[in-house]
Design an enzyme around this catalytic site. Structure first.
Site, PDB file in Angstrom:
ATOM      1  N   LYS A 140       0.834  -1.209   0.000  1.00 53.99           N
ATOM      2  CA  LYS A 140       0.000   0.000   0.000  1.00 53.99           C
ATOM      3  C   LYS A 140       0.870   1.262   0.000  1.00 53.99           C
ATOM      4  O   LYS A 140       0.665   2.170  -0.802  1.00 53.99           O
ATOM      5  CB  LYS A 140      -0.939   0.019   1.229  1.00 53.99           C
ATOM      6  CG  LYS A 140      -1.867  -1.180   1.310  1.00 53.99           C
ATOM      7  CD  LYS A 140      -2.782  -1.124   2.521  1.00 53.99           C
ATOM      8  CE  LYS A 140      -2.088  -1.160   3.859  1.00 53.99           C
ATOM      9  NZ  LYS A 140      -1.371  -2.427   4.158  1.00 53.99           N
TER      10      LYS A 140
ATOM     11  N   ARG B 246      -9.873   0.316   8.718  1.00 54.12           N
ATOM     12  CA  ARG B 246      -9.419  -1.051   8.988  1.00 54.12           C
ATOM     13  C   ARG B 246     -10.481  -1.881   9.684  1.00 54.12           C
ATOM     14  O   ARG B 246     -10.257  -3.065   9.942  1.00 54.12           O
ATOM     15  CB  ARG B 246      -8.198  -0.985   9.886  1.00 54.12           C
ATOM     16  CG  ARG B 246      -6.899  -1.146   9.130  1.00 54.12           C
ATOM     17  CD  ARG B 246      -5.801  -0.979  10.152  1.00 54.12           C
ATOM     18  NE  ARG B 246      -4.643  -1.715   9.815  1.00 54.12           N
ATOM     19  CZ  ARG B 246      -3.550  -1.152   9.295  1.00 54.12           C
ATOM     20  NH1 ARG B 246      -3.520   0.121   9.005  1.00 54.12           N
ATOM     21  NH2 ARG B 246      -2.499  -1.881   9.046  1.00 54.12           N
TER      22      ARG B 246
ATOM     23  N   ARG C  99      11.965  -5.713   4.928  1.00 51.41           N
ATOM     24  CA  ARG C  99      11.714  -4.271   4.764  1.00 51.41           C
ATOM     25  C   ARG C  99      12.690  -3.444   5.609  1.00 51.41           C
ATOM     26  O   ARG C  99      13.003  -3.789   6.736  1.00 51.41           O
ATOM     27  CB  ARG C  99      10.281  -3.950   5.176  1.00 51.41           C
ATOM     28  CG  ARG C  99      10.016  -2.438   5.191  1.00 51.41           C
ATOM     29  CD  ARG C  99       8.566  -2.094   5.177  1.00 51.41           C
ATOM     30  NE  ARG C  99       7.820  -2.592   6.313  1.00 51.41           N
ATOM     31  CZ  ARG C  99       6.511  -2.430   6.446  1.00 51.41           C
ATOM     32  NH1 ARG C  99       5.817  -1.826   5.501  1.00 51.41           N
ATOM     33  NH2 ARG C  99       5.898  -2.915   7.503  1.00 51.41           N
TER      34      ARG C  99
ATOM     35  N   ARG D 193      11.402  -1.903  11.184  1.00 47.96           N
ATOM     36  CA  ARG D 193      10.258  -1.468  11.987  1.00 47.96           C
ATOM     37  C   ARG D 193      10.032  -2.452  13.137  1.00 47.96           C
ATOM     38  O   ARG D 193      10.120  -3.668  12.944  1.00 47.96           O
ATOM     39  CB  ARG D 193       9.006  -1.412  11.098  1.00 47.96           C
ATOM     40  CG  ARG D 193       8.499  -0.010  10.906  1.00 47.96           C
ATOM     41  CD  ARG D 193       7.447   0.070   9.846  1.00 47.96           C
ATOM     42  NE  ARG D 193       6.183  -0.582  10.194  1.00 47.96           N
ATOM     43  CZ  ARG D 193       5.092  -0.493   9.462  1.00 47.96           C
ATOM     44  NH1 ARG D 193       5.098   0.229   8.340  1.00 47.96           N
ATOM     45  NH2 ARG D 193       3.993  -1.108   9.815  1.00 47.96           N
TER      46      ARG D 193
ATOM     47  N   ARG E 202      -0.291  -9.554  13.010  1.00 48.96           N
ATOM     48  CA  ARG E 202      -0.907  -8.516  12.162  1.00 48.96           C
ATOM     49  C   ARG E 202      -1.723  -9.148  11.034  1.00 48.96           C
ATOM     50  O   ARG E 202      -2.795  -8.650  10.674  1.00 48.96           O
ATOM     51  CB  ARG E 202       0.182  -7.601  11.577  1.00 48.96           C
ATOM     52  CG  ARG E 202       0.758  -6.640  12.612  1.00 48.96           C
ATOM     53  CD  ARG E 202       2.091  -6.073  12.182  1.00 48.96           C
ATOM     54  NE  ARG E 202       2.002  -5.210  11.023  1.00 48.96           N
ATOM     55  CZ  ARG E 202       3.049  -4.918  10.244  1.00 48.96           C
ATOM     56  NH1 ARG E 202       4.247  -5.426  10.511  1.00 48.96           N
ATOM     57  NH2 ARG E 202       2.905  -4.123   9.212  1.00 48.96           N
TER      58      ARG E 202
HETATM   59  P1  AP5 Z   1       4.895  -1.571   1.860  1.00 42.55           P
HETATM   60  O1  AP5 Z   1       4.592  -0.745   0.671  1.00 42.55           O
HETATM   61  O2  AP5 Z   1       5.628  -0.949   3.003  1.00 42.55           O
HETATM   62  O3  AP5 Z   1       3.554  -2.310   2.347  1.00 42.55           O
HETATM   63  P2  AP5 Z   1       2.319  -1.761   3.185  1.00 42.55           P
HETATM   64  O4  AP5 Z   1       1.100  -2.441   2.664  1.00 42.55           O
HETATM   65  O5  AP5 Z   1       2.322  -0.264   3.207  1.00 42.55           O
HETATM   66  O6  AP5 Z   1       2.722  -2.381   4.584  1.00 42.55           O
HETATM   67  P3  AP5 Z   1       2.600  -1.843   6.057  1.00 42.55           P
HETATM   68  O7  AP5 Z   1       3.284  -2.877   6.919  1.00 42.55           O
HETATM   69  O8  AP5 Z   1       3.095  -0.438   6.201  1.00 42.55           O
HETATM   70  O9  AP5 Z   1       1.085  -1.914   6.283  1.00 42.55           O
HETATM   71  P4  AP5 Z   1       0.340  -2.051   7.560  1.00 42.55           P
HETATM   72  O10 AP5 Z   1      -1.019  -1.893   7.057  1.00 42.55           O
HETATM   73  O11 AP5 Z   1       0.564  -3.242   8.398  1.00 42.55           O
HETATM   74  O12 AP5 Z   1       1.012  -0.923   8.495  1.00 42.55           O
HETATM   75  P5  AP5 Z   1       0.533   0.523   8.917  1.00 42.55           P
HETATM   76  O13 AP5 Z   1       1.727   1.362   8.934  1.00 42.55           O
HETATM   77  O14 AP5 Z   1      -0.657   0.945   8.129  1.00 42.55           O
HETATM   78  O15 AP5 Z   1       5.715  -2.867   1.367  1.00 42.55           O
HETATM   79  C1  AP5 Z   1       6.199  -3.824   2.292  1.00 42.55           C
HETATM   80  C2  AP5 Z   1       7.598  -4.328   1.819  1.00 42.55           C
HETATM   81  O16 AP5 Z   1       7.441  -5.019   0.582  1.00 42.55           O
HETATM   82  C3  AP5 Z   1       8.610  -3.186   1.544  1.00 42.55           C
HETATM   83  O17 AP5 Z   1       9.898  -3.603   1.914  1.00 42.55           O
HETATM   84  C4  AP5 Z   1       8.525  -2.975   0.010  1.00 42.55           C
HETATM   85  O18 AP5 Z   1       9.753  -2.485  -0.502  1.00 42.55           O
HETATM   86  C5  AP5 Z   1       8.211  -4.396  -0.466  1.00 42.55           C
HETATM   87  N1  AP5 Z   1       7.388  -4.433  -1.676  1.00 42.55           N
HETATM   88  C6  AP5 Z   1       6.377  -3.584  -2.027  1.00 42.55           C
HETATM   89  N2  AP5 Z   1       5.840  -3.955  -3.213  1.00 42.55           N
HETATM   90  C7  AP5 Z   1       6.511  -5.076  -3.593  1.00 42.55           C
HETATM   91  C8  AP5 Z   1       6.416  -5.934  -4.750  1.00 42.55           C
HETATM   92  N3  AP5 Z   1       5.526  -5.737  -5.720  1.00 42.55           N
HETATM   93  N4  AP5 Z   1       7.252  -7.003  -4.789  1.00 42.55           N
HETATM   94  C9  AP5 Z   1       8.166  -7.227  -3.809  1.00 42.55           C
HETATM   95  N5  AP5 Z   1       8.313  -6.427  -2.718  1.00 42.55           N
HETATM   96  C10 AP5 Z   1       7.488  -5.375  -2.607  1.00 42.55           C
HETATM   97  O19 AP5 Z   1       0.016   0.257  10.384  1.00 42.55           O
HETATM   98  C11 AP5 Z   1       0.885  -0.103  11.439  1.00 42.55           C
HETATM   99  C12 AP5 Z   1       0.069  -0.327  12.697  1.00 42.55           C
HETATM  100  O20 AP5 Z   1      -0.597   0.906  13.067  1.00 42.55           O
HETATM  101  C13 AP5 Z   1      -1.059  -1.359  12.593  1.00 42.55           C
HETATM  102  O21 AP5 Z   1      -0.594  -2.677  12.812  1.00 42.55           O
HETATM  103  C14 AP5 Z   1      -2.002  -0.884  13.705  1.00 42.55           C
HETATM  104  O22 AP5 Z   1      -1.518  -1.262  14.978  1.00 42.55           O
HETATM  105  C15 AP5 Z   1      -1.891   0.635  13.608  1.00 42.55           C
HETATM  106  N6  AP5 Z   1      -2.912   1.216  12.706  1.00 42.55           N
HETATM  107  C16 AP5 Z   1      -2.670   1.901  11.537  1.00 42.55           C
HETATM  108  N7  AP5 Z   1      -3.816   2.278  10.967  1.00 42.55           N
HETATM  109  C17 AP5 Z   1      -4.810   1.838  11.789  1.00 42.55           C
HETATM  110  C18 AP5 Z   1      -6.229   1.897  11.716  1.00 42.55           C
HETATM  111  N8  AP5 Z   1      -6.863   2.493  10.689  1.00 42.55           N
HETATM  112  N9  AP5 Z   1      -6.943   1.300  12.709  1.00 42.55           N
HETATM  113  C19 AP5 Z   1      -6.337   0.708  13.772  1.00 42.55           C
HETATM  114  N10 AP5 Z   1      -4.985   0.606  13.888  1.00 42.55           N
HETATM  115  C20 AP5 Z   1      -4.231   1.171  12.896  1.00 42.55           C
END
Ligand code: AP5
Length: 209
Positions: A13, A88, A122, A155, A166
């Site tokens: 994402k 979410r 990552r 991270r 997760r």
């Molecule tokens: P990346 O692009 O970083 O993936 P992402 O989907 O953004 O992953 P996140 O881990 O950031 O998502 P998340 O939803 O768990 O975390 P968030 O920060 O929102 O890609 C991942 C890796 O893959 C990278 O190394 C990239 O280079 C690689 N990659 C990308 N595309 C690729 C491809 N095509 N092929 C190969 N490799 C690739 O949330 C963190 C925490 O915050 C949550 O766990 C929760 O506790 C809290 N939180 C956040 N939002 C909420 C909410 N709305 N409600 C409740 N809690 C929340």
């Protein structure tokens, strides 16, 4: 355009949001990034969300909604935005419906086995937040961000046991959002495996831009 990017943790994402944001000149709003910034600064919200994030659990809806209401009211959101990691839960989606009308919802589809490999490799810049992967980016192996020179870090919630928690939370609490938006005729599913720029093309096609 107001766009939601849905998908499991590590489905890409953030990576895709960075491209689309540049392409469409609209900001990306990542609730995860906002929380990490608050934790880094040691604010009241940062202290409140830390235990949930470190355990791979969702932050309570009320806290998330307080943050998102404030963020979406800012001037830079007036021409649209990309929501990365919000909503979410169904409760968050219903609250969002009361704030605004979303144009598109893209769901990035990536198998769990690929997710675990992606997240354990990552690396994230400690200064600007840019994301890399040790297998696909030379920069990640050098340990220094090529945008700002910051040190690359792992991270806290990318440890294997937290990644599994997760994913479990995603399947139970966030995946039902696909049906929620499918029933509204807004969901477009995009294959999230393969080269990053191919996925980017598929997303832009799905958005008809
Ligand atoms: P990346 O692009 O970083 O993936 P992402 O989907 O953004 O992953 P996140 O881990 O950031 O998502 P998340 O939803 O768990 O975390 P968030 O920060 O929102 O890609 C991942 C890796 O893959 C990278 O190394 C990239 O280079 C690689 N990659 C990308 N595309 C690729 C491809 N095509 N092929 C190969 N490799 C690739 O949330 C963190 C925490 O915050 C949550 O766990 C929760 O506790 C809290 N939180 C956040 N939002 C909420 C909410 N709305 N409600 C409740 N809690 C929340």
């Amino acid at each position: 355009m107001k766009l939601i990017l849905l998908g499991a943790p590590g489905s890409g994402k953030g990576t895709q949001a960075e491209f689309i944001s540049r392409e469409l000149s609209i900001p990306t709003i990542s609730t995860g990034a906002i929380f990490r910034e608050e934790m880094q600064k040691g604010t009241k919200i940062g202290l409140k969300v830390k235990e949930y994030i470190d355990a791979g659990m969702l932050v309570p809806d009320e806290t998330v909604l307080e943050v998102i209401r404030e963020r979406l009211a800012r001037e830079d959101c007036k021409n649209g935005y990309i929501l990365d990691g919000f909503p979410r839960t169904i409760h968050q989606a219903e609250a969002l419906d009361r704030i605004t009308d979303i144009d598109y919802v893209i769901s990035l589809e990536v198998p769990d086995a690929d997710i675990e490999k992606r997240l354990t490799g990552r690396r994230v810049c400690s200064k600007c937040g840019k994301t890399y992967h040790i297998k696909y980016d030379d920069t990640a192996r050098s340990g220094i961000c090529n945008e700002c020179g910051g040190a690359l870090t792992v991270r806290e919630d990318d440890k294997p046991e937290t990644v599994r928690a997760r994913l479990d939370v995603y399947h139970k609490q966030s995946e039902p959002l696909k049906d929620y938006y499918r029933n509204k005729g807004k969901l477009k599913s995009v294959e999230g495996t393969g080269p990053v720029d191919e996925i980017r093309k598929l997303i832009l096609e799905a958005l008809s831009v």
